[in-house]
Design a protein around this motif. Sequence first.
Motif, PDB file in Angstrom:
ATOM      1  N   PRO A  72       1.185  -1.267   0.022  1.00 51.60           N
ATOM      2  CA  PRO A  72       0.096   0.301  -0.438  1.00 51.60           C
ATOM      3  C   PRO A  72       0.884   1.608  -0.312  1.00 51.60           C
ATOM      4  N   ALA A  73       0.151   2.248  -0.790  1.00 51.28           N
ATOM      5  CA  ALA A  73       1.228   3.637  -0.369  1.00 51.28           C
ATOM      6  C   ALA A  73       1.251   4.297   0.629  1.00 51.28           C
ATOM      7  N   ARG A  74       1.583   5.137   1.070  1.00 52.18           N
ATOM      8  CA  ARG A  74       2.788   5.562   2.433  1.00 52.18           C
ATOM      9  C   ARG A  74       1.298   6.697   3.311  1.00 52.18           C
ATOM     10  N   ARG A  75       0.541   6.399   2.868  1.00 46.47           N
ATOM     11  CA  ARG A  75      -0.922   6.964   2.914  1.00 46.47           C
ATOM     12  C   ARG A  75      -1.770   6.517   3.211  1.00 46.47           C
ATOM     13  N   HIS A  76      -1.775   5.205   3.399  1.00 44.44           N
ATOM     14  CA  HIS A  76      -2.624   3.730   3.724  1.00 44.44           C
ATOM     15  C   HIS A  76      -2.273   3.606   4.986  1.00 44.44           C
ATOM     16  N   TRP A  77      -0.628   3.488   5.600  1.00 48.06           N
ATOM     17  CA  TRP A  77       0.030   3.608   6.421  1.00 48.06           C
ATOM     18  C   TRP A  77      -0.568   3.454   7.833  1.00 48.06           C
ATOM     19  N   VAL A  82      -4.260   1.937  11.995  1.00 52.21           N
ATOM     20  CA  VAL A  82      -6.227   2.184  12.979  1.00 52.21           C
ATOM     21  C   VAL A  82      -6.805   0.460  12.689  1.00 52.21           C
ATOM     22  N   VAL A  83      -6.863  -0.344  11.653  1.00 57.67           N
ATOM     23  CA  VAL A  83      -7.871  -1.218  11.680  1.00 57.67           C
ATOM     24  C   VAL A  83      -6.893  -2.332  12.251  1.00 57.67           C
ATOM     25  N   ALA A  84      -5.369  -2.278  11.714  1.00 58.28           N
ATOM     26  CA  ALA A  84      -5.151  -3.323  12.859  1.00 58.28           C
ATOM     27  C   ALA A  84      -5.025  -3.483  14.421  1.00 58.28           C
ATOM     28  N   GLY A  85      -5.079  -2.007  15.102  1.00 56.56           N
ATOM     29  CA  GLY A  85      -4.733  -1.932  16.347  1.00 56.56           C
ATOM     30  C   GLY A  85      -6.441  -2.240  16.586  1.00 56.56           C
ATOM     31  N   GLY A  86      -7.511  -1.837  15.853  1.00 53.61           N
ATOM     32  CA  GLY A  86      -8.418  -1.919  16.423  1.00 53.61           C
ATOM     33  C   GLY A  86      -9.333  -3.351  15.854  1.00 53.61           C
ATOM     34  N   THR A  87      -8.805  -3.580  15.066  1.00 53.98           N
ATOM     35  CA  THR A  87     -10.498  -5.044  14.808  1.00 53.98           C
ATOM     36  C   THR A  87      -8.947  -6.309  14.993  1.00 53.98           C
ATOM     37  N   VAL A  88      -7.731  -6.490  14.336  1.00 54.89           N
ATOM     38  CA  VAL A  88      -6.749  -7.458  14.375  1.00 54.89           C
ATOM     39  C   VAL A  88      -6.068  -7.600  15.447  1.00 54.89           C
ATOM     40  N   ILE A  89      -6.150  -6.884  16.541  1.00 55.71           N
ATOM     41  CA  ILE A  89      -5.067  -6.395  18.001  1.00 55.71           C
ATOM     42  C   ILE A  89      -5.894  -6.303  19.619  1.00 55.71           C
ATOM     43  N   GLY A  90      -6.883  -5.349  18.880  1.00 56.17           N
ATOM     44  CA  GLY A  90      -7.609  -5.121  19.807  1.00 56.17           C
ATOM     45  C   GLY A  90      -8.530  -5.303  20.467  1.00 56.17           C
ATOM     46  N   PHE A  91      -9.889  -6.228  19.810  1.00 57.75           N
ATOM     47  CA  PHE A  91     -10.860  -6.384  19.701  1.00 57.75           C
ATOM     48  C   PHE A  91     -10.759  -8.159  20.421  1.00 57.75           C
ATOM     49  N   PRO A  92      -9.637  -8.581  19.449  1.00 59.68           N
ATOM     50  CA  PRO A  92      -9.592 -10.002  19.980  1.00 59.68           C
ATOM     51  C   PRO A  92      -9.302 -10.205  21.000  1.00 59.68           C
ATOM     52  N   LEU A  93      -8.372  -9.100  21.408  1.00 62.55           N
ATOM     53  CA  LEU A  93      -7.856  -9.396  22.934  1.00 62.55           C
ATOM     54  C   LEU A  93      -8.255  -9.048  23.705  1.00 62.55           C
ATOM     55  N   LEU A  94      -9.141  -7.912  23.643  1.00 66.13           N
ATOM     56  CA  LEU A  94     -10.039  -7.425  24.844  1.00 66.13           C
ATOM     57  C   LEU A  94     -10.859  -8.665  25.065  1.00 66.13           C
ATOM     58  N   THR A  95     -11.645  -8.994  24.043  1.00 68.43           N
ATOM     59  CA  THR A  95     -13.000 -10.363  23.793  1.00 68.43           C
ATOM     60  C   THR A  95     -12.796 -11.076  24.534  1.00 68.43           C
ATOM     61  N   ALA A 172     -15.186  -0.183  16.566  1.00 66.35           N
ATOM     62  CA  ALA A 172     -15.495   0.944  16.096  1.00 66.35           C
ATOM     63  C   ALA A 172     -14.134   1.671  15.037  1.00 66.35           C
ATOM     64  N   ALA A 173     -13.060   1.950  16.047  1.00 65.46           N
ATOM     65  CA  ALA A 173     -12.416   3.048  15.361  1.00 65.46           C
ATOM     66  C   ALA A 173     -11.523   1.973  13.930  1.00 65.46           C
ATOM     67  N   GLY A 174     -11.669   0.752  14.109  1.00 68.89           N
ATOM     68  CA  GLY A 174     -10.706  -0.173  13.085  1.00 68.89           C
ATOM     69  C   GLY A 174     -12.390  -0.116  12.135  1.00 68.89           C
ATOM     70  N   TYR A 175     -13.383  -0.671  12.448  1.00 67.24           N
ATOM     71  CA  TYR A 175     -14.212  -1.060  11.492  1.00 67.24           C
ATOM     72  C   TYR A 175     -14.616   1.057  10.624  1.00 67.24           C
ATOM     73  N   ALA A 176     -14.655   1.971  11.088  1.00 62.89           N
ATOM     74  CA  ALA A 176     -14.936   2.849  10.750  1.00 62.89           C
ATOM     75  C   ALA A 176     -13.271   3.402   9.471  1.00 62.89           C
ATOM     76  N   GLU A 177     -12.838   3.657  10.413  1.00 60.62           N
ATOM     77  CA  GLU A 177     -11.899   3.347   9.116  1.00 60.62           C
ATOM     78  C   GLU A 177     -11.273   2.663   7.739  1.00 60.62           C
ATOM     79  N   GLY A 178     -11.574   1.126   8.478  1.00 63.58           N
ATOM     80  CA  GLY A 178     -11.084   0.261   7.016  1.00 63.58           C
ATOM     81  C   GLY A 178     -11.911   1.378   6.346  1.00 63.58           C
ATOM     82  N   GLY A 179     -13.320   0.909   6.701  1.00 65.56           N
ATOM     83  CA  GLY A 179     -14.820   1.543   5.685  1.00 65.56           C
ATOM     84  C   GLY A 179     -14.295   2.471   4.594  1.00 65.56           C
TER      85      GLY A 179
END
Length: 298
Positions: A72-77, A82-95, A172-179
Amino acid sequence: MTAQDSAIATAPISVRGGTLLSAAGVAAFSLTFPSTAWGLESFGPWSFAALRTVLAALIALGFLLGGRVPVPARRHWGPLAVVAGGTVIGFPLLTTLALGTSSTSHAAVVVGLLPLTTAVYGAVRGHRYPSRTFWYGALAGAAVVIAFAVEQSGGALSTADLYLFGALLVCAAGYAEGGRLAREMPGWQVVGWALTGCLPGAVAGAAVALAHEPVHLTARGGAGLVWVAAGSTFCGLYVWYRGMAAIGVARASQLQLAQPLLTLVWSVLLLGERLSAVAVAAAVAVLVCITVTQRARS
């Protein structure tokens, strides 16, 4: 995956096909909590959360390499982080930590607010101003869930509830930024790069966790781990984004309203949990509140 396969994976599909794909995504997501409960029979919470990310990231990496998808382009990093922190790390770990002491039915009611919190985050992030009806529905839904959590925890929020509310916010942050990011690249690539970026840290985390948490592998525990990695985390998100691209966010969100109720059904069928009348009433009330906010947004 060849270039032709990649083109087929992103080709337009019919409204009926998009609806079926979106429904399949919701069904996959609804099994996440029961599968996590199964996985915790074999693994500690930290080991389970790390291993699910490792397995899902390896699947994603295989698809990205097979399709020869460019970095991905640098502007997408930033959004990908945020997607990774929310949906890949944060949500699975906390739940996962929450389900160590909470029932899946309880967690399903609390996390039933996810479509609502995602809508609120998206509205604030996009500088949009929904109607008063939207905010009334949002506040009513939040009040129902907080009251349910307090009642179920004996008059105060439990540690599991705090984990679940934290999971709501980061997801929510991960979903919204991913969308938002999915407007510029295929949704499966958003998920794929978010997962792949977490692979080194997940491998290191799994090594540390497995050294400190005992493993008692069972058939149900192994099946739970495989499902949340391949079914919920990768395939579920893949078909969800594909379906959403075909039928639109608004229509897909209407299908997602059934997710908490489906999870309640799975908790009875797969885990043998007994549903309280309060849990069912709270789930239905949240469903009504989210329906109000969806209609207000459209």
